[in-house]
Design a protein around this motif. Structure first.
Motif, PDB file in Angstrom:
ATOM      1  N   CYS A  93      15.036  21.689  18.383  1.00  0.00           N
ATOM      2  CA  CYS A  93      13.999  20.647  18.302  1.00  0.00           C
ATOM      3  C   CYS A  93      14.361  19.448  19.181  1.00  0.00           C
ATOM      4  O   CYS A  93      13.508  18.897  19.881  1.00  0.00           O
ATOM      5  N   ALA A  94      15.625  19.044  19.140  1.00  0.00           N
ATOM      6  CA  ALA A  94      16.049  17.879  19.937  1.00  0.00           C
ATOM      7  C   ALA A  94      15.875  18.169  21.426  1.00  0.00           C
ATOM      8  O   ALA A  94      15.363  17.341  22.184  1.00  0.00           O
ATOM      9  N   ARG A  95      16.275  19.380  21.837  1.00  0.00           N
ATOM     10  CA  ARG A  95      16.177  19.730  23.268  1.00  0.00           C
ATOM     11  C   ARG A  95      14.721  19.841  23.710  1.00  0.00           C
ATOM     12  O   ARG A  95      14.355  19.395  24.801  1.00  0.00           O
ATOM     13  N   ALA A  96      13.892  20.456  22.864  1.00  0.00           N
ATOM     14  CA  ALA A  96      12.481  20.636  23.233  1.00  0.00           C
ATOM     15  C   ALA A  96      11.812  19.281  23.420  1.00  0.00           C
ATOM     16  O   ALA A  96      11.029  19.061  24.355  1.00  0.00           O
ATOM     17  N   PHE A  97      12.140  18.334  22.545  1.00  0.00           N
ATOM     18  CA  PHE A  97      11.543  17.008  22.665  1.00  0.00           C
ATOM     19  C   PHE A  97      11.974  16.357  23.977  1.00  0.00           C
ATOM     20  O   PHE A  97      11.161  15.807  24.724  1.00  0.00           O
ATOM     21  N   ALA A 103      13.218  13.271  29.066  1.00  0.00           N
ATOM     22  CA  ALA A 103      14.214  12.263  28.680  1.00  0.00           C
ATOM     23  C   ALA A 103      15.595  12.910  28.712  1.00  0.00           C
ATOM     24  O   ALA A 103      15.721  14.130  28.621  1.00  0.00           O
ATOM     25  N   ARG A 104      16.616  12.083  28.811  1.00  0.00           N
ATOM     26  CA  ARG A 104      17.983  12.608  28.917  1.00  0.00           C
ATOM     27  C   ARG A 104      18.592  12.770  27.526  1.00  0.00           C
ATOM     28  O   ARG A 104      18.540  11.860  26.708  1.00  0.00           O
ATOM     29  N   LEU A 105      19.141  13.970  27.272  1.00  0.00           N
ATOM     30  CA  LEU A 105      19.804  14.226  25.989  1.00  0.00           C
ATOM     31  C   LEU A 105      21.289  14.488  26.236  1.00  0.00           C
ATOM     32  O   LEU A 105      21.648  15.445  26.921  1.00  0.00           O
ATOM     33  N   VAL A 106      22.134  13.632  25.685  1.00  0.00           N
ATOM     34  CA  VAL A 106      23.585  13.830  25.762  1.00  0.00           C
ATOM     35  C   VAL A 106      23.959  14.733  24.591  1.00  0.00           C
ATOM     36  O   VAL A 106      23.445  14.547  23.489  1.00  0.00           O
ATOM     37  N   GLU A 107      24.816  15.724  24.832  1.00  0.00           N
ATOM     38  CA  GLU A 107      25.196  16.607  23.720  1.00  0.00           C
ATOM     39  C   GLU A 107      26.699  16.612  23.502  1.00  0.00           C
ATOM     40  O   GLU A 107      27.475  16.711  24.449  1.00  0.00           O
ATOM     41  N   VAL A 108      27.076  16.487  22.236  1.00  0.00           N
ATOM     42  CA  VAL A 108      28.476  16.621  21.837  1.00  0.00           C
ATOM     43  C   VAL A 108      28.499  17.715  20.786  1.00  0.00           C
ATOM     44  O   VAL A 108      27.618  17.763  19.924  1.00  0.00           O
ATOM     45  N   ASP A 109      29.471  18.629  20.883  1.00  0.00           N
ATOM     46  CA  ASP A 109      29.502  19.729  19.931  1.00  0.00           C
ATOM     47  C   ASP A 109      30.859  19.763  19.226  1.00  0.00           C
ATOM     48  O   ASP A 109      31.888  19.918  19.873  1.00  0.00           O
TER      49      ASP A 109
END
Ligand code: AMP
Ligand code: FES
Ligand code: ZN
Length: 303
Positions: A93-97, A103-109
């Motif tokens: 959901c976060a990525r699709a938005f 918009a830029r999405l930073v990801e930490v896993d």
């Protein structure tokens, strides 16, 4: 019922405002509530770069959407918690938005970058999952913001969340927490500013906002949270709110306006007495911060 603003048929009623809204006016109303909160609490300065913590749920996606519409420079931060059957769909959901709004999405896993997931981390640290999770989130939101050169971290805590946390803290007179329970926490050594721009919206409203805006969000709540105290406080407050609409907001904003200042000096002093963690440099009371201890313990049990 008619829309309070344009007199067209209403699609949603907000009982605490004693008002109904049509779809367009409701979206505008949500935006205005956020605008007002940003202004009243001086949350975001001109030119500030904001990192919005997005879980893939209704609140944080509504927040990101509204901030973008208000022309705030806002990137997203998604933290993968490694919770089976939950984290994957929330990431989707976060990525699709982010893609939909360019918009830029930073990801930490957590599993990839720190070698543990929330269930394991909680077990090895002998903490409740939500406590290990909250600790990891607080630390990593701040770290990602510092590393990325952001001025502010914004989270999607809404009126229901804040009133429930306040209720829990008041029941136990947890004065240290009461001193920190503000919609904006100023930056201090090693900490960026933290803001909660949704405190004027309830969760029913953020859900309706997402539906009306066509935002796809993860509807399920985190499976690890089931039965925790926080949900019990929410239910109790909902029962009261049902009887007398407006109580929740009066409780929370009454605290902010008339009570919170009594508790802030002690919390501020505590924040100023912090030093840098020997491992990661984050502000902490001890030699090594709680996050580094958690990562270390999880790694040792994992061997
Ligand atoms: P919660 O702690 O689940 O009540 O979430 C409170 C707020 O923290 C959300 O509105 C988001 O802003 C943020 N948040 C929760 N989970 C995550 C996550 N996995 N990644 C990024 N932000 C999150
Ligand atoms: Fe943190 Fe569920 S989101 S334990
Ligand atoms: Zn540390």
């Amino acid at each position: 019922m008619k829309c309070r603003r344009c007199r067209q048929p209403a699609v949603i009623e907000v009982r605490r405002h004693n008002a109904g809204f049509c779809a367009d006016c409701f979206v505008r109303h949500c935006r205005e509530q956020v605008r007002r909160t940003l202004d009243d609490y001086e949350m975001i300065g001109p030119g500030d770069r904001v990192l919005v913590a997005v879980s893939g749920g209704k609140d944080s996606l509504a927040l990101w959407d509204i901030l973008l519409d208000l022309d705030v420079r806002a990137d997203g931060l998604y933290l993968g918690l490694g919770i089976e059957g939950y984290s994957d769909s929330s990431a989707t959901c976060a990525r699709a938005f982010a893609t939909g709004r360019s918009a830029r999405l930073v990801e930490v896993d957590l599993p990839r970058d720190f070698g543990y997931d929330i269930p394991t981390g909680a077990r090895t640290a002998r903490r409740a999952p939500c406590s290990a999770c909250g600790l990891s989130k607080r630390h990593l939101f701040n770290r990602a913001a510092v590393d990325g050169g952001y001025d502010v971290v914004a989270t999607g805590h809404n009126l229901d969340d804040e009133a429930a946390v306040l209720f829990g803290n008041v029941l136990r007179w947890a004065s240290d927490y009461l001193g920190r329970q503000l919609p904006v926490l100023p930056a201090s050594d090693g900490f960026v500013r933290k803001v909660k721009p949704l405190v004027r919206l309830g969760e029913r409203e953020t859900a309706a906002y997402c539906v009306l805006r066509g935002i796809d969000y993860i509807v399920e709540e985190c499976p690890m949270a089931a039965g925790n105290k926080h949900l019990g406080y929410k239910e109790a407050l909902n029962a009261i709110e049902d009887q007398s609409p407006g109580t929740k907001s009066a409780f929370y904003f009454g605290f902010l306006d008339r009570v919170s200042a009594m508790f802030t000096p002690a919390a501020r002093a505590e924040r100023e007495g912090l030093r840098a963690c020997a491992h990661c440099g984050a502000p902490t009371t001890g030699e090594v911060c709680a996050f580094c201890k958690l990562v270390d313990r999880a790694a040792r049990t994992g061997d």
